[in-house]
Design an enzyme around this catalytic site. Sequence first.
Site, PDB file in Angstrom:
ATOM      1  N   SER A   1      11.720  50.548  46.402  1.00 12.91           N
ATOM      2  CA  SER A   1      12.513  49.347  46.395  1.00 12.91           C
ATOM      3  C   SER A   1      13.882  49.408  45.787  1.00 12.91           C
ATOM      4  O   SER A   1      14.463  48.538  45.107  1.00 12.91           O
ATOM      5  CB  SER A   1      11.587  48.172  45.499  1.00 12.91           C
ATOM      6  OG  SER A   1      10.509  47.886  46.222  1.00 12.91           O
TER       7      SER A   1
ATOM      8  N   GLU B   1       8.727  58.759  43.588  1.00 12.17           N
ATOM      9  CA  GLU B   1       8.409  57.398  44.003  1.00 12.17           C
ATOM     10  C   GLU B   1       7.114  56.646  43.546  1.00 12.17           C
ATOM     11  O   GLU B   1       6.095  57.124  44.166  1.00 12.17           O
ATOM     12  CB  GLU B   1       8.273  57.652  45.476  1.00 12.17           C
ATOM     13  CG  GLU B   1       9.574  58.158  46.212  1.00 12.17           C
ATOM     14  CD  GLU B   1       9.493  57.556  47.627  1.00 12.17           C
ATOM     15  OE1 GLU B   1      10.746  56.597  48.053  1.00 12.17           O
ATOM     16  OE2 GLU B   1       8.462  57.721  48.392  1.00 12.17           O
TER      17      GLU B   1
ATOM     18  N   LYS C   1      11.151  55.286  58.108  1.00 13.62           N
ATOM     19  CA  LYS C   1       9.620  55.083  58.528  1.00 13.62           C
ATOM     20  C   LYS C   1       9.560  54.677  60.026  1.00 13.62           C
ATOM     21  O   LYS C   1      10.212  55.364  60.794  1.00 13.62           O
ATOM     22  CB  LYS C   1       9.114  54.008  57.702  1.00 13.62           C
ATOM     23  CG  LYS C   1       9.504  54.183  56.194  1.00 13.62           C
ATOM     24  CD  LYS C   1       8.778  53.182  55.196  1.00 13.62           C
ATOM     25  CE  LYS C   1       9.102  53.725  53.822  1.00 13.62           C
ATOM     26  NZ  LYS C   1       8.483  52.976  52.830  1.00 13.62           N
TER      27      LYS C   1
ATOM     28  N   GLU D   1       2.940  57.263  51.942  1.00 14.18           N
ATOM     29  CA  GLU D   1       2.284  56.455  53.234  1.00 14.18           C
ATOM     30  C   GLU D   1       1.540  57.711  53.844  1.00 14.18           C
ATOM     31  O   GLU D   1       0.572  57.424  54.691  1.00 14.18           O
ATOM     32  CB  GLU D   1       3.333  55.979  53.899  1.00 14.18           C
ATOM     33  CG  GLU D   1       3.751  54.428  53.219  1.00 14.18           C
ATOM     34  CD  GLU D   1       5.082  54.043  53.526  1.00 14.18           C
ATOM     35  OE1 GLU D   1       5.939  54.772  54.328  1.00 14.18           O
ATOM     36  OE2 GLU D   1       5.607  53.269  52.773  1.00 14.18           O
TER      37      GLU D   1
ATOM     38  N   HIS E   1       5.023  62.109  51.253  1.00 16.89           N
ATOM     39  CA  HIS E   1       5.409  60.699  51.210  1.00 16.89           C
ATOM     40  C   HIS E   1       3.881  59.906  50.980  1.00 16.89           C
ATOM     41  O   HIS E   1       2.783  60.248  51.616  1.00 16.89           O
ATOM     42  CB  HIS E   1       6.063  59.818  52.166  1.00 16.89           C
ATOM     43  CG  HIS E   1       6.804  58.640  51.982  1.00 16.89           C
ATOM     44  ND1 HIS E   1       5.885  57.718  52.099  1.00 16.89           N
ATOM     45  CD2 HIS E   1       7.702  58.345  51.751  1.00 16.89           C
ATOM     46  CE1 HIS E   1       6.404  56.515  51.653  1.00 16.89           C
ATOM     47  NE2 HIS E   1       7.626  57.016  51.454  1.00 16.89           N
TER      48      HIS E   1
ATOM     49  N   GLY F   1       7.900  49.497  49.182  1.00 11.90           N
ATOM     50  CA  GLY F   1       7.464  48.582  50.414  1.00 11.90           C
ATOM     51  C   GLY F   1       7.577  47.130  49.886  1.00 11.90           C
ATOM     52  O   GLY F   1       7.727  46.753  48.992  1.00 11.90           O
TER      53      GLY F   1
ATOM     54  N   ASN G   1      14.840  56.559  54.694  1.00 13.00           N
ATOM     55  CA  ASN G   1      13.581  57.095  55.308  1.00 13.00           C
ATOM     56  C   ASN G   1      13.302  55.678  56.053  1.00 13.00           C
ATOM     57  O   ASN G   1      12.972  54.645  55.625  1.00 13.00           O
ATOM     58  CB  ASN G   1      12.663  57.075  54.181  1.00 13.00           C
ATOM     59  CG  ASN G   1      11.254  57.345  54.655  1.00 13.00           C
ATOM     60  OD1 ASN G   1      11.128  57.495  56.070  1.00 13.00           O
ATOM     61  ND2 ASN G   1      10.207  57.319  53.935  1.00 13.00           N
TER      62      ASN G   1
HETATM   63  P1  PGA Z   1      11.307  51.175  50.126  1.00  8.51           P
HETATM   64  O1  PGA Z   1      10.526  52.565  50.517  1.00  8.51           O
HETATM   65  O2  PGA Z   1      12.737  51.328  49.669  1.00  8.51           O
HETATM   66  O3  PGA Z   1      11.178  50.092  51.276  1.00  8.51           O
HETATM   67  O4  PGA Z   1      10.403  50.797  48.930  1.00  8.51           O
HETATM   68  C1  PGA Z   1      10.732  53.718  49.841  1.00  8.51           C
HETATM   69  C2  PGA Z   1      10.189  54.753  50.316  1.00  8.51           C
HETATM   70  O5  PGA Z   1       8.806  54.555  50.662  1.00  8.51           O
HETATM   71  O6  PGA Z   1      10.584  55.903  50.530  1.00  8.51           O
END
Ligand code: PGA
Length: 254
Positions: free
Chosen positions: A216, A168, A11, A100, A98, A174, A9
Amino acid sequence: MARKLIVANWKMNPDTPREARELCAATKRTAAKVGRGGAQVVVCPPAIFLADLATNPGRLAFGAQDVAALPVATGAFTGSLSATMLRHVGAEYVIAGHSERRAMGDTDEVVNKKIKIALRQNLKVILCVGETTRDHHGHYLATLKNQLLHSLAKIDKKSFSKIIIAYEPVWAIGVNAKESDTPADFLHNAIFIKKVVASIAGATAAKNLSILYGGSVTEKNAASFLTEGGADGLLVGRASLDPVKFKQIINLAS
Ligand code: PGA
């Protein structure tokens, strides 16, 4: 054993088409090396780069990070991208719900619409669920259950073969996350997710459901989620932007 699904992902990264091509090329080389017997790698770039990158996919599959909650392919909806458009430029998957996007206003009802629209266009759906905070009494499980029941409401049982769940925990996602989940807790939560899905779509759908871990993920913890945690794959944010780290993750999953 089924192939592990490793989803990148990206983003809102990177900022130029050239960087996107370079990052994608590196991932494509890794996917080519692990071959058909290795992990299935799905790259979810920003939609603006998707068409270009997906023209020559190699062993990669592509996904979109989001889709409009609109039941039409075209129309007067400024700024929106339809499931049909995404499919026509090479998306095979779409991420829905997601955290976000949820933080930007997507409710479970909106996520439910997006899932139905994506399924109608034959896209596979990666539905993200996860609690914002973890408590020791297990109250967070009610949040997961709610997200699943509402996001998956009125979806026919047959479609569940096209749905993948990404667990998640929001607190683990993040740059501000202090830690990832543990493989043992992931396993526990994945079983809970299967139970809820069994109550919605039956035991077979639950048994065949793939559940990914996200939050993470690094080259250091990936293996433990896949083995001890029994994850069917990983949803990788930051580490998917680093070709060296992402290569290690793909290799571990292969
Ligand atoms: P991250 O994001 O691996 O940077 O923690 C994962 C995600 O939001 O899909």
